[in-house]
Write a protein that holds these residues in place. Structure first.
Motif, PDB file in Angstrom:
ATOM      1  N   SER A  88       0.819  -1.219   0.000  1.00  0.00           N
ATOM      2  CA  SER A  88       0.000   0.000   0.000  1.00  0.00           C
ATOM      3  C   SER A  88       0.848   1.261   0.000  1.00  0.00           C
ATOM      4  O   SER A  88       0.359   2.337  -0.368  1.00  0.00           O
ATOM      5  N   ARG A  89       2.115   1.170   0.402  1.00  0.00           N
ATOM      6  CA  ARG A  89       2.985   2.340   0.436  1.00  0.00           C
ATOM      7  C   ARG A  89       3.880   2.454  -0.799  1.00  0.00           C
ATOM      8  O   ARG A  89       4.701   3.366  -0.875  1.00  0.00           O
ATOM      9  N   MET A  90       3.747   1.516  -1.740  1.00  0.00           N
ATOM     10  CA  MET A  90       4.588   1.537  -2.935  1.00  0.00           C
ATOM     11  C   MET A  90       4.104   2.575  -3.941  1.00  0.00           C
ATOM     12  O   MET A  90       2.944   2.994  -3.933  1.00  0.00           O
ATOM     13  N   SER A  91       5.015   2.964  -4.833  1.00  0.00           N
ATOM     14  CA  SER A  91       4.637   3.817  -5.958  1.00  0.00           C
ATOM     15  C   SER A  91       3.892   2.972  -6.996  1.00  0.00           C
ATOM     16  O   SER A  91       3.881   1.734  -6.937  1.00  0.00           O
ATOM     17  N   GLU A  92       3.274   3.625  -7.962  1.00  0.00           N
ATOM     18  CA  GLU A  92       2.512   2.908  -8.984  1.00  0.00           C
ATOM     19  C   GLU A  92       3.426   1.994  -9.789  1.00  0.00           C
ATOM     20  O   GLU A  92       3.031   0.879 -10.165  1.00  0.00           O
ATOM     21  N   ALA A  93       4.649   2.435 -10.057  1.00  0.00           N
ATOM     22  CA  ALA A  93       5.575   1.585 -10.808  1.00  0.00           C
ATOM     23  C   ALA A  93       5.955   0.342 -10.008  1.00  0.00           C
ATOM     24  O   ALA A  93       6.044  -0.762 -10.557  1.00  0.00           O
ATOM     25  N   GLU A  94       6.173   0.511  -8.707  1.00  0.00           N
ATOM     26  CA  GLU A  94       6.503  -0.640  -7.871  1.00  0.00           C
ATOM     27  C   GLU A  94       5.309  -1.576  -7.723  1.00  0.00           C
ATOM     28  O   GLU A  94       5.458  -2.800  -7.714  1.00  0.00           O
ATOM     29  N   LYS A  95       4.106  -1.012  -7.590  1.00  0.00           N
ATOM     30  CA  LYS A  95       2.908  -1.859  -7.484  1.00  0.00           C
ATOM     31  C   LYS A  95       2.708  -2.696  -8.749  1.00  0.00           C
ATOM     32  O   LYS A  95       2.234  -3.834  -8.684  1.00  0.00           O
ATOM     33  N   LEU A  96       3.056  -2.147  -9.893  1.00  0.00           N
ATOM     34  CA  LEU A  96       2.909  -2.894 -11.138  1.00  0.00           C
ATOM     35  C   LEU A  96       3.767  -4.152 -11.116  1.00  0.00           C
ATOM     36  O   LEU A  96       3.348  -5.219 -11.587  1.00  0.00           O
ATOM     37  N   GLN A  97       4.973  -4.064 -10.539  1.00  0.00           N
ATOM     38  CA  GLN A  97       5.854  -5.229 -10.450  1.00  0.00           C
ATOM     39  C   GLN A  97       5.346  -6.263  -9.445  1.00  0.00           C
ATOM     40  O   GLN A  97       5.606  -7.459  -9.598  1.00  0.00           O
ATOM     41  N   GLN A  98       4.636  -5.807  -8.425  1.00  0.00           N
ATOM     42  CA  GLN A  98       4.192  -6.688  -7.346  1.00  0.00           C
ATOM     43  C   GLN A  98       2.712  -7.059  -7.444  1.00  0.00           C
ATOM     44  O   GLN A  98       2.159  -7.615  -6.494  1.00  0.00           O
ATOM     45  N   ARG A  99       2.076  -6.774  -8.553  1.00  0.00           N
ATOM     46  CA  ARG A  99       0.611  -6.953  -8.624  1.00  0.00           C
ATOM     47  C   ARG A  99       0.191  -8.405  -8.438  1.00  0.00           C
ATOM     48  O   ARG A  99      -0.781  -8.695  -7.730  1.00  0.00           O
ATOM     49  N   GLU A 100       0.893  -9.349  -9.060  1.00  0.00           N
ATOM     50  CA  GLU A 100       0.499 -10.748  -8.934  1.00  0.00           C
ATOM     51  C   GLU A 100       0.725 -11.251  -7.506  1.00  0.00           C
ATOM     52  O   GLU A 100      -0.108 -11.987  -6.957  1.00  0.00           O
ATOM     53  N   ARG A 101       1.829 -10.847  -6.895  1.00  0.00           N
ATOM     54  CA  ARG A 101       2.054 -11.225  -5.506  1.00  0.00           C
ATOM     55  C   ARG A 101       0.976 -10.623  -4.605  1.00  0.00           C
ATOM     56  O   ARG A 101       0.544 -11.256  -3.632  1.00  0.00           O
ATOM     57  N   HIS A 102       0.566  -9.401  -4.893  1.00  0.00           N
ATOM     58  CA  HIS A 102      -0.492  -8.769  -4.108  1.00  0.00           C
ATOM     59  C   HIS A 102      -1.780  -9.577  -4.187  1.00  0.00           C
ATOM     60  O   HIS A 102      -2.464  -9.785  -3.182  1.00  0.00           O
ATOM     61  N   ARG A 103      -2.118 -10.069  -5.368  1.00  0.00           N
ATOM     62  CA  ARG A 103      -3.339 -10.871  -5.526  1.00  0.00           C
ATOM     63  C   ARG A 103      -3.252 -12.162  -4.718  1.00  0.00           C
ATOM     64  O   ARG A 103      -4.195 -12.536  -4.002  1.00  0.00           O
ATOM     65  N   ILE A 104      -2.110 -12.844  -4.806  1.00  0.00           N
ATOM     66  CA  ILE A 104      -1.954 -14.100  -4.073  1.00  0.00           C
ATOM     67  C   ILE A 104      -1.966 -13.861  -2.568  1.00  0.00           C
ATOM     68  O   ILE A 104      -2.571 -14.624  -1.798  1.00  0.00           O
ATOM     69  N   ALA A 105      -1.319 -12.790  -2.119  1.00  0.00           N
ATOM     70  CA  ALA A 105      -1.289 -12.495  -0.689  1.00  0.00           C
ATOM     71  C   ALA A 105      -2.688 -12.242  -0.144  1.00  0.00           C
ATOM     72  O   ALA A 105      -3.028 -12.687   0.959  1.00  0.00           O
ATOM     73  N   LEU A 106      -3.507 -11.510  -0.888  1.00  0.00           N
ATOM     74  CA  LEU A 106      -4.885 -11.274  -0.458  1.00  0.00           C
ATOM     75  C   LEU A 106      -5.654 -12.584  -0.347  1.00  0.00           C
ATOM     76  O   LEU A 106      -6.364 -12.821   0.639  1.00  0.00           O
ATOM     77  N   GLU A 107      -5.543 -13.442  -1.361  1.00  0.00           N
ATOM     78  CA  GLU A 107      -6.280 -14.710  -1.348  1.00  0.00           C
ATOM     79  C   GLU A 107      -5.817 -15.596  -0.204  1.00  0.00           C
ATOM     80  O   GLU A 107      -6.644 -16.193   0.509  1.00  0.00           O
ATOM     81  N   GLN A 108      -4.519 -15.694   0.010  1.00  0.00           N
ATOM     82  CA  GLN A 108      -3.998 -16.532   1.083  1.00  0.00           C
ATOM     83  C   GLN A 108      -4.391 -15.999   2.460  1.00  0.00           C
ATOM     84  O   GLN A 108      -4.785 -16.762   3.342  1.00  0.00           O
ATOM     85  N   ARG A 109      -4.276 -14.690   2.641  1.00  0.00           N
ATOM     86  CA  ARG A 109      -4.639 -14.096   3.927  1.00  0.00           C
ATOM     87  C   ARG A 109      -6.102 -14.355   4.268  1.00  0.00           C
ATOM     88  O   ARG A 109      -6.443 -14.753   5.394  1.00  0.00           O
TER      89      ARG A 109
END
Length: 351
Positions: A88-109
């Motif tokens: 949530s504190r990343m820039s838009e460019a950094e979020k683009l690199q981490q988008r798939e991990r973000h999706r998996i983290a939400l589902e797992q949590r």
């Protein structure tokens, strides 16, 4: 797909020393290999140490996945939440690199949270102050008692110890989705015999008490209010100076990232042109951190000066007065002296 996500190196500004970065990379590769081979007991600690030495989003995400596969779901949920907070504190460019991990983290949590066991530990009402409670070697303070807390499934050890008493140990297991309450027992120390008021050699007891006894020492009332304020100001000063130092170092790191990505505009003095959003975001963070560092050092200096001033202006404590016993004038001490050639009485008095 998942193994590919785990092994991708994430570009991030390195804040650790080069030796620490190399060690962290080696630990990550070894931990990832153990994790993929199912050796989670060896792989997860290696991944945790890698993230401690050189924190990066990819390492934090991989550690969360390892804990989840190991069955330590309470720890895994906490790691996923850490990754989501970092995202949530990343820039838009950094979020683009981490988008798939973000999706998996939400589902797992969301999938693991309902399965996390809840444990409530309670002390008896007559437990003496200062009783120590430890769960798996971690000391739990009073706010952590009497409320359900998440724990990993499996076996746990809880110990209690009253001041001066023996250690009481409780072992138990807890399953997924289980809620358990344990009333702890505290063993009080054995009663000690009361101290014997021994009289000094030669002291004799009269009608009004024991001659030769020294007046009781005045009780220690502890530091005065002004000194307590000085201690508080000194502690706050140290915290503010540490805060200023940490934010200053962070500002230098961010400035280095911005300097690599941005250049001064020759047509507009004082304005920098950045090649990507990462450099601009780093420059903005460097300014904010620099301001915070300046405020921290200023507040720390002011509080340190206040602490010194309070100590220098503290009034001296009053000197205790020597008082005699009721019904006596002054103080009389006497004792019997014996020698091979005879004896005598020595009397000392003060009026």
């Amino acid at each position: 797909m998942l193994s590919g996500l785990l092994s991708i190196a994430v570009a991030a500004p390195a804040s650790a020393q080069p030796d620490a970065v190399a060690l962290a990379e080696s630990l990550f590769n070894r931990g990832l290999a153990d994790m993929l081979a199912g050796r989670h007991q060896a792989g997860c600690p290696a991944l945790a140490e890698s993230h401690r030495l050189d924190p990066r989003p990819g390492r934090l995400f991989t550690l969360a996945e390892c804990e989840a596969q190991w069955g330590r779901i309470a720890t895994a949920v906490a790691r996923y939440n850490d990754f989501l907070a970092l995202y949530s504190r990343m820039s838009e460019a950094e979020k683009l690199q981490q988008r798939e991990r973000h999706r998996i983290a939400l589902e797992q949590r969301d999938a693991l949270t309902p399965l996390v066991p809840q444990l409530t530990l309670s002390l008896p009402s007559d437990a003496p102050p200062g009783t120590i409670v430890q769960r798996d070697g971690i000391t739990l303070q009073q706010p952590s008692l009497g409320i359900p807390l998440p724990v990993n499934p499996g076996e746990h050890v809880v110990t209690t110890r009253a001041p001066g008493g023996p250690v009481r140990e409780v072992r138990f297991t807890i399953d997924r989705s289980e809620s358990k309450t344990i009333e702890l027992e505290v063993e009080l120390p054995a009663d000690e015999p009361p101290p014997v008021n021994a009289q000094a050699p030669g002291a004799q007891v009269g009608a009004t008490g024991a001659f030769g006894a020294r007046p009781a020492a005045a009780p220690d009332t502890g530091p005065g209010g002004q000194r307590v304020l000085a201690y508080v100001a000194g502690g706050l000063a140290a915290s503010a100076l540490i805060f200023g130092s940490v934010t200053g170092l962070m500002a230098l790191d961010e400035s280095g990232v911005a300097a690599d990505d941005c250049e001064d505009d020759p047509d507009r003095p004082g304005v920098a042109t950045c090649r990507s959003a990462v450099g601009k975001a780093a420059g903005d963070r460097a300014k904010d951190l620099g301001l915070a560092s300046t405020i921290g050092f200023g507040a720390g200096g002011a509080l340190a000066g206040a602490a010194v001033l309070l100590l220098l202006t503290e009034p001296s404590p009053p000197r205790p007065q020597q008082t005699g016993r009721v019904g006596q004038v002054g103080e009389v001490r006497w004792s019997l002296l014996a020698a091979p050639t005879g004896g005598g009485v020595v009397v000392r008095g003060r009026w």
